[in-house]
Design an enzyme around this catalytic site. Structure first.
Site, PDB file in Angstrom:
ATOM      1  N   GLY A  10       1.053   1.415  -3.105  1.00  0.00           N
ATOM      2  CA  GLY A  10       0.333   0.446  -2.176  1.00  0.00           C
ATOM      3  C   GLY A  10       0.938  -0.900  -2.387  1.00  0.00           C
ATOM      4  O   GLY A  10       1.341  -1.633  -3.248  1.00  0.00           O
ATOM      5  N   GLU A 103       0.977   2.860 -11.381  1.00  0.00           N
ATOM      6  CA  GLU A 103       0.882   4.202 -12.146  1.00  0.00           C
ATOM      7  C   GLU A 103       1.767   5.024 -11.618  1.00  0.00           C
ATOM      8  O   GLU A 103       2.393   5.890 -12.371  1.00  0.00           O
ATOM      9  CB  GLU A 103      -0.656   4.716 -12.187  1.00  0.00           C
ATOM     10  CG  GLU A 103      -1.262   4.817 -10.933  1.00  0.00           C
ATOM     11  CD  GLU A 103      -2.300   6.150 -11.205  1.00  0.00           C
ATOM     12  OE1 GLU A 103      -3.337   6.023 -10.362  1.00  0.00           O
ATOM     13  OE2 GLU A 103      -2.302   6.956 -12.011  1.00  0.00           O
ATOM     14  N   ASP A 127      -5.525  -2.969  -8.645  1.00  0.00           N
ATOM     15  CA  ASP A 127      -6.499  -2.154  -9.105  1.00  0.00           C
ATOM     16  C   ASP A 127      -6.796  -2.527 -10.341  1.00  0.00           C
ATOM     17  O   ASP A 127      -7.507  -2.402 -11.129  1.00  0.00           O
ATOM     18  CB  ASP A 127      -6.375  -0.756  -9.031  1.00  0.00           C
ATOM     19  CG  ASP A 127      -6.259  -0.108  -7.686  1.00  0.00           C
ATOM     20  OD1 ASP A 127      -6.752  -0.561  -6.914  1.00  0.00           O
ATOM     21  OD2 ASP A 127      -5.760   1.054  -7.486  1.00  0.00           O
ATOM     22  N   GLU A 221     -14.324   2.163  -4.196  1.00  0.00           N
ATOM     23  CA  GLU A 221     -14.235   3.390  -3.305  1.00  0.00           C
ATOM     24  C   GLU A 221     -14.444   4.766  -4.247  1.00  0.00           C
ATOM     25  O   GLU A 221     -14.468   5.718  -3.537  1.00  0.00           O
ATOM     26  CB  GLU A 221     -13.138   3.270  -2.548  1.00  0.00           C
ATOM     27  CG  GLU A 221     -11.554   3.207  -3.512  1.00  0.00           C
ATOM     28  CD  GLU A 221     -10.457   3.323  -2.746  1.00  0.00           C
ATOM     29  OE1 GLU A 221     -10.336   3.388  -1.578  1.00  0.00           O
ATOM     30  OE2 GLU A 221      -9.312   2.527  -3.496  1.00  0.00           O
TER      31      GLU A 221
HETATM   32  O1  F6P Z   1      -3.379   1.554  -5.576  1.00  0.00           O
HETATM   33  C1  F6P Z   1      -3.760   0.448  -4.819  1.00  0.00           C
HETATM   34  C2  F6P Z   1      -4.687   0.993  -3.687  1.00  0.00           C
HETATM   35  O2  F6P Z   1      -4.999  -0.069  -2.774  1.00  0.00           O
HETATM   36  C3  F6P Z   1      -5.993   1.791  -4.165  1.00  0.00           C
HETATM   37  O3  F6P Z   1      -6.854   0.810  -4.702  1.00  0.00           O
HETATM   38  C4  F6P Z   1      -6.423   2.565  -2.941  1.00  0.00           C
HETATM   39  O4  F6P Z   1      -7.254   3.548  -3.478  1.00  0.00           O
HETATM   40  C5  F6P Z   1      -4.988   2.909  -2.270  1.00  0.00           C
HETATM   41  O5  F6P Z   1      -4.032   2.062  -2.865  1.00  0.00           O
HETATM   42  C6  F6P Z   1      -5.236   3.411  -1.131  1.00  0.00           C
HETATM   43  O6  F6P Z   1      -4.015   3.830  -0.740  1.00  0.00           O
HETATM   44  P1  F6P Z   1      -3.119   3.891   0.755  1.00  0.00           P
HETATM   45  O7  F6P Z   1      -3.052   2.483   1.309  1.00  0.00           O
HETATM   46  O8  F6P Z   1      -2.157   4.588   0.776  1.00  0.00           O
HETATM   47  O9  F6P Z   1      -4.415   4.557   1.645  1.00  0.00           O
END
Ligand code: F6P
Length: 341
Positions: A10, A103, A127, A221
């Protein structure tokens, strides 16, 4: 030496600040040249690159997103993934890689380092759930965005005598919820590490209304109800096996309204938490991470991740950052609970 740089997972405020610091120090101090890989591990896997030098990093320090693009590509799920990466790196003459990610991206970096690829990791994620470092860059910006939203929601909740449920990001760890909830004076904070009891939440909501105030609930979430107390839903799975989340805020609001008779609305902050310019703290941290990551490359100190310890930037083994997620300690949550209701 030629060094490759990639950003995966992300996106996150501060990515460009890291790239700029890596390139500036690498070119000016060590005389390196750089290859920018596009879209995380997709770049070295499919040999998709872009030019990366001093002119390309001018002016990007405060810019959100990443000039290199990002993706959640997992080379270990692709046919001949590792071989294709090593072949492409060799063909381009890339002798070392700086991988900037969370991660998943750094998990891949850890495995590649074990297979002999020269890689240094930089811990990125809003996160804040990577171990081995006090903070990841991007977290401070996300907390500030969420806190501003909570501040604004207090006044509208009170005008309408409503419950407002604010859903923030954090699928396995509740750091954003905990920090923004404390900073914004939330009445209840729900995190993935502590399954919640809907009955107790409703009691706290009613208590808050008796004081003539409207409750604000901050929910990560990934927060889940205690088993058997509320229905749960599942979503699509990505290449790293994560479920796409979202929806707990709405479900909570519906449940609270049904159980207490008080109007309840949900606000999902979603990707606003990841967009836009980084805070001063994140620019400072990202820049220092970048400067130290390229210094690790220069020292040939591969298989390492740069990390913040106090105010020092140190190097830890990549596995220390990616082996286990850094979740919220129960004692920190209990501290916050004193202010619930
Ligand atoms: O890992 C960062 C993050 O923003 C998390 O907080 C979230 O669950 C996830 O990425 C969302 O990912 P995407 O934008 O791929 O839906």
């Amino acid at each position: 030496m030629r060094v490759g740089v990639l950003t995966g997972g992300g996106d996150c405020p501060g990515l460009n600040a890291v790239i700029r610091a890596v390139v500036r120090r690498g070119v000016q101090e060590y005389g390196y040249d750089f290859v920018g890989f596009r879209d995380g591990w997709r770049g070295p896997l499919e040999n998709v690159t872009r030019e990366l030098g001093i002119p390309q990093v001018r002016g990007i320090l405060p810019r959100g997103g990443t000039i290199l693009g990002s993706s959640r590509t997992n080379p270990f799920k692709e046919d001949r993934g590792v071989e294709r990466i090593t072949e492409n790196l060799a063909a381009l003459g890339v002798e070392a890689l700086v991988a900037i990610g969370g991660e998943d991206t750094l998990g891949v970096a850890t495995k590649l380092a074990d297979l002999g690829v020269n890689v240094v990791g930089v811990p990125k994620t809003i996160d804040n759930d990577l171990s081995g470092t006090d903070f990841t860059f991007g977290f401070d910006t996300a907390v500030n965005i969420a806190t501003e939203a909570i501040d604004r929601l207090h006044t509208t909740a009170e005008s309408h005598h409503r419950v407002l449920v604010v859903e923030v990001m954090g699928r396995h760890a509740g750091w954003i919820a905990l920090h923004s909830g404390l900073a914004g004076g939330a009445n209840i904070i729900l995190i993935p590490e502590q399954p919640f009891d809907i009955e107790r939440i409703c009691t706290l909501v009613e208590q808050r209304f008796r004081l003539q105030y409207s409750p604000i609930i901050v929910v990560a979430e990934g927060a889940v109800p205690a088993e058997g107390t509320m229905a749960t839903v599942t979503g699509q799975i990505d290449a790293f096996g994560h479920v796409r989340l979202g929806g707990i805020g709405d479900r909570l609001a519906t449940e609270i309204e049904a159980r207490t008779g008080k109007e309840a609305r949900a606000v999902v902050l979603g990707h606003t938490q990841r967009g836009g310019t980084p805070t001063a703290f994140d620019r400072w941290l990202a820049t220092r991470f970048g400067l130290h990551a390229i210094a690790a490359v220069h020292d040939g100190d591969f298989g390492k991740m740069v990390a913040l310890r106090g105010t020092d930037i140190v190097r830890v083994d990549l596995i220390e950052g990616t082996g286990a997620l850094k979740t919220v300690d129960p004692s920190l949550y209990s501290e916050a609970e004193v202010l619930f209701g």
